[in-house]
Design a protein around this motif. Sequence first.
Motif, mmCIF file in Angstrom:
data_model
loop_
_atom_site.group_PDB
_atom_site.id
_atom_site.type_symbol
_atom_site.label_atom_id
_atom_site.label_comp_id
_atom_site.label_asym_id
_atom_site.label_seq_id
_atom_site.Cartn_x
_atom_site.Cartn_y
_atom_site.Cartn_z
ATOM 1 N N HIS A 1 22.646 1.528 -49.970
ATOM 2 C CA HIS A 1 23.530 0.098 -50.356
ATOM 3 C C HIS A 1 24.929 -0.082 -48.996
ATOM 4 O O HIS A 1 25.561 1.531 -48.593
ATOM 5 C CB HIS A 1 23.997 0.244 -51.784
ATOM 6 C CG HIS A 1 22.979 -0.178 -52.997
ATOM 7 N ND1 HIS A 1 23.396 -0.807 -54.211
ATOM 8 C CD2 HIS A 1 21.957 0.590 -52.947
ATOM 9 C CE1 HIS A 1 22.219 -0.140 -54.622
ATOM 10 N NE2 HIS A 1 21.451 0.371 -53.996
ATOM 11 N N ALA A 2 24.972 -0.983 -48.689
ATOM 12 C CA ALA A 2 26.137 -1.419 -47.897
ATOM 13 C C ALA A 2 26.751 -2.538 -48.664
ATOM 14 O O ALA A 2 26.415 -3.715 -48.880
ATOM 15 C CB ALA A 2 25.306 -1.527 -46.576
ATOM 16 N N GLY A 3 27.909 -3.030 -48.241
ATOM 17 C CA GLY A 3 29.070 -3.976 -48.201
ATOM 18 C C GLY A 3 30.283 -3.742 -47.687
ATOM 19 O O GLY A 3 30.488 -2.426 -47.201
ATOM 20 N N HIS A 4 31.374 -4.627 -48.227
ATOM 21 C CA HIS A 4 32.194 -4.215 -47.991
ATOM 22 C C HIS A 4 33.117 -4.727 -47.174
ATOM 23 O O HIS A 4 32.445 -3.558 -46.001
ATOM 24 C CB HIS A 4 33.077 -3.341 -48.545
ATOM 25 C CG HIS A 4 32.560 -2.935 -49.952
ATOM 26 N ND1 HIS A 4 33.778 -3.363 -51.018
ATOM 27 C CD2 HIS A 4 31.898 -1.639 -50.815
ATOM 28 C CE1 HIS A 4 33.064 -2.970 -52.011
ATOM 29 N NE2 HIS A 4 32.437 -2.138 -52.076
ATOM 30 N N GLY A 5 33.226 -5.726 -46.762
ATOM 31 C CA GLY A 5 34.079 -6.930 -45.289
ATOM 32 C C GLY A 5 31.946 -6.718 -44.415
ATOM 33 O O GLY A 5 32.674 -7.473 -43.448
ATOM 34 N N LEU A 6 31.247 -6.956 -44.892
ATOM 35 C CA LEU A 6 30.287 -7.951 -44.548
ATOM 36 C C LEU A 6 30.637 -9.268 -44.390
ATOM 37 O O LEU A 6 31.048 -9.713 -45.396
ATOM 38 C CB LEU A 6 28.903 -7.552 -44.278
ATOM 39 C CG LEU A 6 28.800 -6.215 -45.512
ATOM 40 C CD1 LEU A 6 27.061 -5.712 -45.956
ATOM 41 C CD2 LEU A 6 28.470 -5.535 -43.715
ATOM 42 N N ASP A 7 29.917 -9.822 -43.251
ATOM 43 C CA ASP A 7 29.814 -11.019 -43.356
ATOM 44 C C ASP A 7 28.936 -11.489 -42.782
ATOM 45 O O ASP A 7 27.570 -10.940 -42.976
ATOM 46 C CB ASP A 7 31.038 -11.788 -41.962
ATOM 47 C CG ASP A 7 30.810 -11.548 -40.928
ATOM 48 O OD1 ASP A 7 29.988 -10.562 -40.356
ATOM 49 O OD2 ASP A 7 32.357 -11.582 -39.954
ATOM 50 N N TYR A 8 28.560 -13.349 -42.368
ATOM 51 C CA TYR A 8 27.130 -13.347 -42.343
ATOM 52 C C TYR A 8 26.371 -12.954 -41.285
ATOM 53 O O TYR A 8 25.427 -12.148 -40.998
ATOM 54 C CB TYR A 8 27.502 -14.925 -41.476
ATOM 55 C CG TYR A 8 27.427 -15.483 -41.466
ATOM 56 C CD1 TYR A 8 26.862 -16.408 -43.625
ATOM 57 C CD2 TYR A 8 28.231 -16.628 -42.547
ATOM 58 C CE1 TYR A 8 27.243 -16.864 -44.857
ATOM 59 C CE2 TYR A 8 28.940 -17.823 -42.921
ATOM 60 C CZ TYR A 8 28.524 -17.700 -44.450
ATOM 61 O OH TYR A 8 28.058 -18.554 -45.644
ATOM 62 N N ALA A 9 27.468 -12.484 -39.358
ATOM 63 C CA ALA A 9 27.136 -11.956 -38.676
ATOM 64 C C ALA A 9 26.832 -10.095 -39.096
ATOM 65 O O ALA A 9 25.715 -9.462 -38.528
ATOM 66 C CB ALA A 9 27.949 -11.779 -37.346
ATOM 67 N N THR A 10 27.526 -9.158 -39.232
ATOM 68 C CA THR A 10 27.635 -7.883 -39.829
ATOM 69 C C THR A 10 26.642 -8.205 -40.884
ATOM 70 O O THR A 10 25.474 -6.413 -41.119
ATOM 71 C CB THR A 10 28.522 -7.208 -40.346
ATOM 72 O OG1 THR A 10 29.429 -8.252 -41.408
ATOM 73 C CG2 THR A 10 29.951 -7.152 -39.462
ATOM 74 N N ALA A 11 25.946 -9.018 -41.560
ATOM 75 C CA ALA A 11 25.474 -8.829 -43.362
ATOM 76 C C ALA A 11 23.645 -8.660 -42.092
ATOM 77 O O ALA A 11 22.594 -8.325 -42.304
ATOM 78 C CB ALA A 11 25.109 -9.451 -43.393
ATOM 79 N N GLU A 12 23.380 -9.740 -41.087
ATOM 80 C CA GLU A 12 22.353 -9.678 -40.478
ATOM 81 C C GLU A 12 22.147 -8.383 -39.433
ATOM 82 O O GLU A 12 21.017 -8.348 -40.103
ATOM 83 C CB GLU A 12 22.381 -10.998 -39.488
ATOM 84 C CG GLU A 12 21.659 -11.358 -38.209
ATOM 85 C CD GLU A 12 21.333 -12.235 -37.339
ATOM 86 O OE1 GLU A 12 20.777 -12.410 -37.028
ATOM 87 O OE2 GLU A 12 22.525 -12.893 -37.577
ATOM 88 N N LYS A 13 23.080 -8.051 -39.121
ATOM 89 C CA LYS A 13 22.762 -6.868 -38.035
ATOM 90 C C LYS A 13 22.466 -5.373 -38.808
ATOM 91 O O LYS A 13 21.694 -5.076 -39.249
ATOM 92 C CB LYS A 13 23.933 -6.374 -37.382
ATOM 93 C CG LYS A 13 24.083 -5.409 -36.440
ATOM 94 C CD LYS A 13 24.581 -4.623 -35.304
ATOM 95 C CE LYS A 13 24.991 -3.584 -34.651
ATOM 96 N NZ LYS A 13 25.422 -3.982 -33.312
ATOM 97 N N ILE A 14 23.159 -5.312 -39.925
ATOM 98 C CA ILE A 14 22.648 -4.548 -41.079
ATOM 99 C C ILE A 14 21.097 -4.576 -41.832
ATOM 100 O O ILE A 14 20.943 -3.657 -42.286
ATOM 101 C CB ILE A 14 24.106 -3.638 -42.290
ATOM 102 C CG1 ILE A 14 24.065 -2.054 -42.522
ATOM 103 C CG2 ILE A 14 23.951 -4.645 -43.687
ATOM 104 C CD1 ILE A 14 25.437 -2.127 -42.824
ATOM 105 N N ALA A 15 21.238 -5.665 -42.656
ATOM 106 C CA ALA A 15 19.504 -6.728 -42.990
ATOM 107 C C ALA A 15 18.780 -5.888 -42.221
ATOM 108 O O ALA A 15 17.975 -5.505 -42.631
ATOM 109 C CB ALA A 15 19.876 -7.455 -43.267
ATOM 110 N N GLY A 16 18.872 -5.824 -40.874
ATOM 111 C CA GLY A 16 17.725 -4.705 -39.734
ATOM 112 C C GLY A 16 17.675 -3.449 -40.719
ATOM 113 O O GLY A 16 16.463 -2.674 -39.386
ATOM 114 N N LEU A 17 18.533 -3.160 -40.812
ATOM 115 C CA LEU A 17 17.914 -1.451 -40.804
ATOM 116 C C LEU A 17 16.782 -0.948 -42.143
ATOM 117 O O LEU A 17 17.088 -1.570 -43.275
ATOM 118 C CB LEU A 17 18.746 -0.573 -41.649
ATOM 119 C CG LEU A 17 20.350 -0.410 -40.429
ATOM 120 C CD1 LEU A 17 21.406 0.034 -41.019
ATOM 121 C CD2 LEU A 17 19.625 0.465 -39.661
#
Length: 110
Positions: free
Chosen positions: A31-47
């Motif tokens: 799981h990922a989170g804490h401090g994610l915004d649109y840009a960082t969520a987009e990048k990390i969702a690619g993993l």
Amino acid sequence: MVDGHPAKAEAEWQRIVAGAALARSAGLEVHAGHGLDYATAEKIAGLPEIAELNIGYYMIGEALFVGLGETVRAMRAAMDRGRKDLAGKDLAGKDLAGKDLAGKDLAGKP
């Protein structure tokens, strides 16, 4: 970007990539989170190892300015863009043919 330092940001990104791969290889759900915004969520969702994003706090804060519906639509679009290279997988990282990302059958078969 980490405080305007692209090399530092790339080093942190590589730590996230390696950590997600290690956790997944150990059989953990990532799981990922804490401090994610649109840009960082987009990048990390690619993993492909990421099974869940914890983004509620950001979304509620953003909703104060643009409304909850618009916030949810924008975040979903960002996550979908991040996952676009995972063709044939659902957004939880499960193969649409019934296998998880490690190739294990979801019904418990090899």
